[in-house]
Design an enzyme around this catalytic site. Structure first.
Site, PDB file in Angstrom:
ATOM      1  N   ARG A   4       0.836  -1.202   0.000  1.00 15.05           N
ATOM      2  CA  ARG A   4       0.000   0.000   0.000  1.00 15.05           C
ATOM      3  C   ARG A   4       0.871   1.252   0.000  1.00 15.05           C
ATOM      4  O   ARG A   4       0.618   2.210  -0.714  1.00 15.05           O
ATOM      5  CB  ARG A   4      -0.916  -0.013   1.223  1.00 15.05           C
ATOM      6  CG  ARG A   4      -1.764   1.199   1.355  1.00 15.05           C
ATOM      7  CD  ARG A   4      -2.848   1.050   2.375  1.00 15.05           C
ATOM      8  NE  ARG A   4      -2.479   0.267   3.529  1.00 15.05           N
ATOM      9  CZ  ARG A   4      -3.169   0.290   4.654  1.00 15.05           C
ATOM     10  NH1 ARG A   4      -4.232   1.043   4.766  1.00 15.05           N
ATOM     11  NH2 ARG A   4      -2.824  -0.447   5.669  1.00 15.05           N
ATOM     12  N   GLY A  48      -9.775  -5.915   5.272  1.00 10.76           N
ATOM     13  CA  GLY A  48      -8.635  -5.355   4.554  1.00 10.76           C
ATOM     14  C   GLY A  48      -8.316  -3.951   5.019  1.00 10.76           C
ATOM     15  O   GLY A  48      -8.612  -3.573   6.153  1.00 10.76           O
ATOM     16  N   CYS A  49      -7.727  -3.168   4.150  1.00 16.38           N
ATOM     17  CA  CYS A  49      -7.357  -1.789   4.473  1.00 16.38           C
ATOM     18  C   CYS A  49      -8.577  -1.009   4.946  1.00 16.38           C
ATOM     19  O   CYS A  49      -9.604  -0.979   4.280  1.00 16.38           O
ATOM     20  CB  CYS A  49      -6.770  -1.135   3.231  1.00 16.38           C
ATOM     21  SG  CYS A  49      -6.523   0.636   3.392  1.00 16.38           S
ATOM     22  N   PHE A  50      -8.447  -0.360   6.090  1.00 17.67           N
ATOM     23  CA  PHE A  50      -9.606   0.348   6.630  1.00 17.67           C
ATOM     24  C   PHE A  50      -9.989   1.584   5.836  1.00 17.67           C
ATOM     25  O   PHE A  50     -11.104   2.080   5.957  1.00 17.67           O
ATOM     26  CB  PHE A  50      -9.454   0.684   8.113  1.00 17.67           C
ATOM     27  CG  PHE A  50      -8.130   1.256   8.571  1.00 17.67           C
ATOM     28  CD1 PHE A  50      -7.321   2.029   7.752  1.00 17.67           C
ATOM     29  CD2 PHE A  50      -7.703   1.023   9.870  1.00 17.67           C
ATOM     30  CE1 PHE A  50      -6.124   2.558   8.202  1.00 17.67           C
ATOM     31  CE2 PHE A  50      -6.501   1.557  10.346  1.00 17.67           C
ATOM     32  CZ  PHE A  50      -5.712   2.318   9.501  1.00 17.67           C
ATOM     33  N   TRP A  51      -9.104   2.094   4.999  1.00 20.88           N
ATOM     34  CA  TRP A  51      -9.446   3.265   4.189  1.00 20.88           C
ATOM     35  C   TRP A  51     -10.675   3.005   3.322  1.00 20.88           C
ATOM     36  O   TRP A  51     -11.586   3.820   3.246  1.00 20.88           O
ATOM     37  CB  TRP A  51      -8.278   3.645   3.282  1.00 20.88           C
ATOM     38  CG  TRP A  51      -7.053   4.128   3.984  1.00 20.88           C
ATOM     39  CD1 TRP A  51      -6.953   4.602   5.254  1.00 20.88           C
ATOM     40  CD2 TRP A  51      -5.734   4.170   3.433  1.00 20.88           C
ATOM     41  NE1 TRP A  51      -5.651   4.944   5.533  1.00 20.88           N
ATOM     42  CE2 TRP A  51      -4.883   4.694   4.437  1.00 20.88           C
ATOM     43  CE3 TRP A  51      -5.182   3.828   2.208  1.00 20.88           C
ATOM     44  CZ2 TRP A  51      -3.513   4.875   4.236  1.00 20.88           C
ATOM     45  CZ3 TRP A  51      -3.820   4.006   2.006  1.00 20.88           C
ATOM     46  CH2 TRP A  51      -2.999   4.530   3.007  1.00 20.88           C
TER      47      TRP A  51
END
Length: 228
Positions: A4, A48-51
């Site tokens: 990322r 997964g990615c919290f964004w």
């Protein structure tokens, strides 16, 4: 360095790349949903990615706040760099606060299993690997736990996906908000390569597949704090 972070540092590589969407599988709503209530609820979702997960729920009508953070580990190690090692037991997650009069838990879960992430990926999501990116639901009431488990069973029995669901369900112990620079990230940085390539398609998926539930203007953590 996590992939990322590499993507964020490599803007030129993805400047002309087409939009990419992780697997989006529209699934039916839960056969069992919560009964009507006027009490605001919270549930914590990891995928997964919290964004990206935060970005999706910030655009869902009825959600009054969506905060990126860490669940499943201890307070002492609930910071981004340590969690990123994959050794703390935490999952990058999002605390979703919602108004059941506007959006039911069933809708929250249908969005989670349809567009927010791929629940068949074990200890990873898209380009990110490690237990911190696992698929997990942390419930705050026994009723929530029953509904989530029944829904997973429903989807597995219907073979909604080509692979089994690996989402783990457990009662929430503690949720630790992530550092300020992670909050509202998809809204603040829509042209960042990682966001544009992996997360904007999720938000677009919400708009496409749940048009009646989508709101163009997201509810932001900064605004939610100001209103409290």
């Amino acid at each position: 360095m996590k992939l990322r972070q590499i993507l964020l540092a490599s803007c030129l590589v993805f400047a002309s790349a087409p939009a990419f969407a992780e697997s989006i599988t529209m699934v039916p709503p839960p056969a069992v949903d919560q009964t009507a209530t006027t009490k605001t609820e919270t549930i914590v979702l990891a995928g997964g990615c919290f964004w990206g997960v935060q970005g999706v729920y910030q655009h869902l009508k009825g959600v009054t706040n969506a905060v990126s953070g860490y669940s499943g580990g201890k307070k002492e190690t609930a910071d981004y760099e340590t969690v990123s090692s994959g050794t703390t037991g935490h999952a990058e997650s999002v605390e979703v606060t919602f108004d059941p009069k506007v959006v039911s838990l069933g809708k929250i879960l249908q969005v989670y299993f349809s567009v927010a992430h791929d629940p068949t990926e074990l200890n990873r999501q898209g380009p990110d690997t490690g237990t911190q990116y696992r698929s997990a639901v942390f419930t705050t009431t026994e009723d929530q736990a029953k509904i989530v488990k029944a829904y997973i069973d429903q989807l597995d029995r219907a073979k909604a996906y080509s692979d089994p669901i690996v989402t783990k369900v457990s009662a929430l112990d503690k949720f630790y908000p992530a550092e300020g620079y992670h909050q509202d990230y998809a809204t603040i940085h829509p042209s960042q390569p990682y966001i544009a390539y992996y997360d904007i398609p999720k938000i677009e998926g919400l708009s496409k597949f749940f048009p009646q539930d989508y709101r163009a203007k997201p509810v932001l953590v900064s605004e939610a704090k100001a209103s409290n």
